[in-house]
Motif scaffolding. Structure first.
Motif, PDB file in Angstrom:
ATOM      1  N   LEU B  93       0.829  -1.205   0.000  1.00 45.29           N
ATOM      2  CA  LEU B  93       0.000   0.000   0.000  1.00 45.29           C
ATOM      3  C   LEU B  93       0.867   1.259   0.000  1.00 45.29           C
ATOM      4  N   ALA B  94       1.653   1.448   1.086  1.00 49.13           N
ATOM      5  CA  ALA B  94       2.378   2.720   1.236  1.00 49.13           C
ATOM      6  C   ALA B  94       3.472   2.895   0.172  1.00 49.13           C
ATOM      7  N   ALA B  95       4.338   1.887   0.030  1.00 41.28           N
ATOM      8  CA  ALA B  95       5.446   2.033  -0.918  1.00 41.28           C
ATOM      9  C   ALA B  95       4.915   2.193  -2.344  1.00 41.28           C
ATOM     10  N   GLN B  96       3.848   1.439  -2.666  1.00 39.32           N
ATOM     11  CA  GLN B  96       3.295   1.545  -4.020  1.00 39.32           C
ATOM     12  C   GLN B  96       2.639   2.908  -4.243  1.00 39.32           C
ATOM     13  N   ALA B  97       2.042   3.475  -3.180  1.00 39.66           N
ATOM     14  CA  ALA B  97       1.453   4.809  -3.315  1.00 39.66           C
ATOM     15  C   ALA B  97       2.547   5.847  -3.566  1.00 39.66           C
ATOM     16  N   LEU B  98       3.661   5.716  -2.844  1.00 43.04           N
ATOM     17  CA  LEU B  98       4.777   6.641  -3.072  1.00 43.04           C
ATOM     18  C   LEU B  98       5.282   6.523  -4.501  1.00 43.04           C
ATOM     19  N   LEU B  99       5.478   5.287  -4.964  1.00 41.71           N
ATOM     20  CA  LEU B  99       5.983   5.087  -6.323  1.00 41.71           C
ATOM     21  C   LEU B  99       4.983   5.601  -7.360  1.00 41.71           C
ATOM     22  N   ALA B 100       3.701   5.321  -7.124  1.00 46.85           N
ATOM     23  CA  ALA B 100       2.680   5.737  -8.098  1.00 46.85           C
ATOM     24  C   ALA B 100       2.547   7.259  -8.159  1.00 46.85           C
ATOM     25  N   SER B 101       2.923   7.923  -7.080  1.00 48.08           N
ATOM     26  CA  SER B 101       2.789   9.387  -7.058  1.00 48.08           C
ATOM     27  C   SER B 101       3.783  10.054  -7.993  1.00 48.08           C
ATOM     28  N   GLY B 102       4.884   9.356  -8.331  1.00 48.44           N
ATOM     29  CA  GLY B 102       5.909   9.946  -9.171  1.00 48.44           C
ATOM     30  C   GLY B 102       6.689  11.060  -8.471  1.00 48.44           C
ATOM     31  N   ASP B 103       6.502  11.189  -7.170  1.00 50.65           N
ATOM     32  CA  ASP B 103       7.169  12.251  -6.397  1.00 50.65           C
ATOM     33  C   ASP B 103       8.554  11.756  -5.973  1.00 50.65           C
ATOM     34  N   ARG B 104       9.568  12.167  -6.739  1.00 52.06           N
ATOM     35  CA  ARG B 104      10.907  11.621  -6.524  1.00 52.06           C
ATOM     36  C   ARG B 104      11.486  12.027  -5.178  1.00 52.06           C
TER      37      ARG B 104
END
Lengths: 427, 371
Positions: B93-104
């Protein structure tokens, strides 16, 4: 993950197919109201068309044979390629992408099951006489196994074979001897009307336990006393036959295996009954399992926003697409040169169930339009599939027998204890 | 990076060996009744020895850069063992949300801690109604006038919500649903554990009372991010479900072989045998659909969203069927507290409904098919 051997073989197969035939049209894409709306699962053709159909099958088999794909697993001396069943399955999967003649009339029973049985159990001159002819597409073979009293319990066959020179044969006189005389009735015999030979299971020793009193013979279908009668099934067509054997005389050299050793022969035949992978979406019924076709149907009938039907459509498509994924994974195993596990049996079970559910789902969407023909495109034609679906849970091993096999062979559950009565032949 | 078949087998064997040693039934039962609902020492070992949290996190953020196929193998094994750990919420959930956000920047700041196992995290979307649809979010975020944001509202069904170090939260701004990150010790954040049907998966209700938060990704991008996260998380969940369902099938078949009634093993009766065969069919479909969806995800295939919806629906039903029939095959003993069958039943029902259940996932499938 593809092995080099499989990749080379696949390349060769595609090169052959590309040179001879076109790619199969995509039956899953649909423009509502256009094209053929046939939903026939069984062919049920008029006699003239049926003859042409068989002729096209023979012709394509001849071309396959000339190009080295007629008998992929067969020994080279009989015109085979000497490759593995995995190569064979891979070829089938690749060929299903092409618009080739349906060779089921030759291949499902004859080439797939009877050929390997003749190879394993027949005398050399019988092998020489029939195997090249079969795999060239000249001879068609049928399986004279089931009887009115021997369905799932095949070992209870009652068709009698008696050796002509004196009473019932005994195993002790198993050496080559006089002719045999066959009497009895076979049923559900596919392609008998087109066959030159049939593999018959007969009772030669009624006193032995039922598995040990059976003998197998290769019966020339033009022998006096062989009568093939079409068996009309619930769809209205006649895709199977009854075969009556009345005083049919068979030379002993047409026997396969030992006297009273026919069950071993039958097992060879049944072991070669193969599921195929990758061909589920093919043929007219591919539309029944196509999300695009089903959604086009719901739009055409103004039911696309019916919540109850949508939920049922989704449940159906989950199984249809999950089965596709199962097939895709089995196919990838094949390309890697690995024989699939239980996927094939599961796929067969699901194929029957999915088509059955699809036919009933569509019926409910169509409502009155499937109980009487309004002449509207793509509606009443579904009766063809609807009426065929009960067969999908019976033929090639009933659903119940398939589940026994899965539970016993894959899960290691114990067989049912055999009662004394079950060992005997019902007279 | 992609593992071949033999590497996947090795991965599965080492995870299974680890979980058999560290998460046997006794350990699961003990943790079910503890706070936190996991063993920090075992979590550290999973991170340090097997590098599990970082398995599918890109190498530039401190992970090993594998994909959903490899993660699926790990999740099948975790589902099989009912492993109590902050893995699902942190990694799926969390790591995938960070990755999906594209916020480097956010990825560079938070993912290395997650990859190493030092940071646990979760994603708070659903509110009292339980929907994961970002359009249903009513929690609000407003700029604090100092470059940061302030979140107000309530979140429910937050997995590991009382223990996660980092909480990604979807809140509404004038631009629409938006992803934010909140740290565990932020002022105004209160977490209260919820009693759960499946005690092996902890959930909490969170109250945000003017909690300082950092924007992740673009303002208003919450809908797009969640669509992607739910596809990946439901395939991860599907792998867990397939692993649990396979375990139920094995348990039933083992029992049907040895349990005797009427003088024969019950597995020799067709009524029982066919039940087991039906479970096998479900389990084979479940494994095929979840593994195929994972493969399509890693290939970046356009077929992935449909496959994700199929895997989610197929595995949800398969696990529920297997868990129910497992109790039935066991008879009375399967209904006791001491028998593990109810733990799988609870997990199966809870997983099936986690993201909304059949009514939601059936429509999602039709939507992805354009129907």
């Amino acid at each position: 993950m593809e092995s080099d051997d499989m990749r080379d073989f696949a390349t060769e197969a595609r090169r052959f197919l590309d040179a001879h035939v076109a790619k199969a049209p995509d039956r899953t894409a649909v423009t509502w109201g256009e094209g053929d709306d046939s939903m026939a699962y069984f062919s049920s053709l008029p006699p003239e068309e049926e003859r042409e159909f068989v002729q096209r099958a023979r012709e394509w088999q001849r071309i396959r044979h000339e190009n080295g794909f007629g008998w992929i697993t067969g020994p080279v001396e009989y015109g085979g390629r000497g490759l593995t069943p995995v190569h064979d399955l891979l070829y089938d999967a690749i060929e299903s992408e092409y618009d080739v003649a349906d060779t089921g009339v030759l291949s499902v029973i004859g080439l797939g099951m009877i050929g390997p049985t003749i190879l394993a159990h027949a005398q050399p001159h019988i092998r020489d006489r029939w195997l090249p002819a079969m795999y060239r597409g000249d001879a068609i073979a049928c399986q004279l196994f089931s009887e009115p009293g021997a369905g799932s319990d095949l070992a209870s066959v009652a068709t009698r074979a008696v050796r002509e020179d004196g009473g019932p044969s005994r195993s002790s006189e198993a050496e080559s001897g006089g002719d045999w005389v066959l009497n009895g009735q076979k049923v559900w015999t596919s392609v008998a009307q087109h066959s030159q030979i049939g593999l018959a299971l007969t009772r030669t020793n009624p006193d032995a336990p039922k598995h040990r009193g059976i003998t197998a013979f290769l019966v020339p279908m033009d022998a006096p006393g062989v009568e093939v009668r079409p068996l009309r099934q619930m769809t209205g067509g006649a895709d199977f036959n009854e075969v009556f054997l009345t005083d049919v005389r068979i030379p002993d050299d047409h026997r396969l295996g030992e006297v009273d050793g026919g069950w071993t022969v039958a097992l060879t035949t049944l072991m070669n009954e193969r599921a195929t992978v990758g061909s589920e979406g093919v043929g007219p019924v591919g539309a029944a399992l196509s999300p695009d076709h089903l959604s086009a149907l719901m739009r055409a009938t103004w039911t696309w926003d019916d919540r109850a039907l949508r939920a049922r459509l989704a449940e159906l498509l989950v199984d249809v697409l999950a089965t596709e994924h199962l097939n895709a994974r089995a196919l990838r195993k094949l390309r890697g040169g690995v024989a699939p596990g239980p996927e094939m049996s599961v796929s067969k079970l699901m194929y029957g169930q999915n088509l059955t559910r699809a036919a009933h789902f569509v019926s409910d969407v169509l409502g009155p339009r499937i109980i009487a023909d309004t002449g509207q495109w793509g509606t009443y034609a579904w009766t063809e599939l609807l009426l065929a679906t009960p067969a999908l849970r019976i033929l090639g091993g009933t659903e119940e027998i398939m589940k026994n096999i899965l539970a016993e062979r894959v899960l290691g559950l114990p067989k049912e204890p055999v009662t004394a009565a079950a060992k005997e032949v019902r007279s | 990076m992609t593992a071949d078949e033999s590497e996947l087998r090795e991965l599965r064997a080492s995870v299974r060996e680890f979980l058999e040693a560290k998460s046997p039934e006794e350990a699961v039962r003990k943790l079910m009744e503890s706070e936190p609902r996991f063993d920090p020492a075992v979590w550290s070992q999973a991170a340090d020895q097997l590098r599990l949290p970082g398995l599918a996190i890109p190498e530039e953020y401190g992970g090993d850069g594998f994909g959903l196929v490899e993660l699926g193998v790990v999740l099948e094994e975790m589902g099989r063992a009912l492993f109590c750990a902050p893995f699902f919420a942190t990694v799926l959930l969390a790591a995938q949300a960070l990755l999906a956000s594209g916020d480097r920047d956010a990825c560079a700041r938070f993912l290395p801690g997650i990859a190493s196992g030092r940071t646990t995290a979760t994603l708070a979307v659903a509110e009292d109604h339980g929907s994961w649809d970002p359009a249903m979010v009513s929690a609000r975020a407003v700029p604090d006038g100092d470059g940061g944001w302030t979140v107000r509202g309530r979140k429910c069904f937050v997995i590991d919500g009382t223990t996660a170090d980092l909480i990604l939260v979807v809140a509404r701004t004038v631009a629409g649903p938006t992803l934010f990150v909140v740290e565990r010790d932020a002022t105004g954040l209160a977490a209260e554990p919820m009693e759960t049907l499946d005690a092996t998966r902890a959930m909490a209700r969170l109250t945000f009372d003017a909690v300082p938060a950092t924007l992740v990704g673009a303002e208003g991008a919450g809908g797009r991010i969640m669509a992607k996260v739910l596809d990946i998380a439901s395939v991860g969940l599907a792998a867990e479900q397939a692993g649990g369902a396979r375990r139920c099938l094995e348990t039933s078949a083992d029992y049907a072989r040895v349990r005797h009634q009427f003088g024969r093993p019950i597995g020799s009766f067709q009524a029982v045998k066919h039940k087991c065969a039906d479970m096998l069919v479900q389990v084979e479909l479940a494994e095929a659909s979840s593994r195929e969806a994972a493969r399509l995800a890693d290939e970046g295939s356009p077929d992935f969203p449909v496959a994700a919806a199929v895997a989610h629906a197929c595995c949800s039903r398969a696990y529920m069927t297997a868990a129910m029939e497992n109790i039935q095959v066991h008879g009375g003993i399967g209904f006791t507290w001491e028998h593990p069958a109810h733990l799988y039943f609870r997990r199966a029902k809870s997983s099936q409904l986690l993201f909304g259940g059949p009514a939601v996932y059936h429509e999602r499938l039709l939507d992805r098919l354009g129907i």
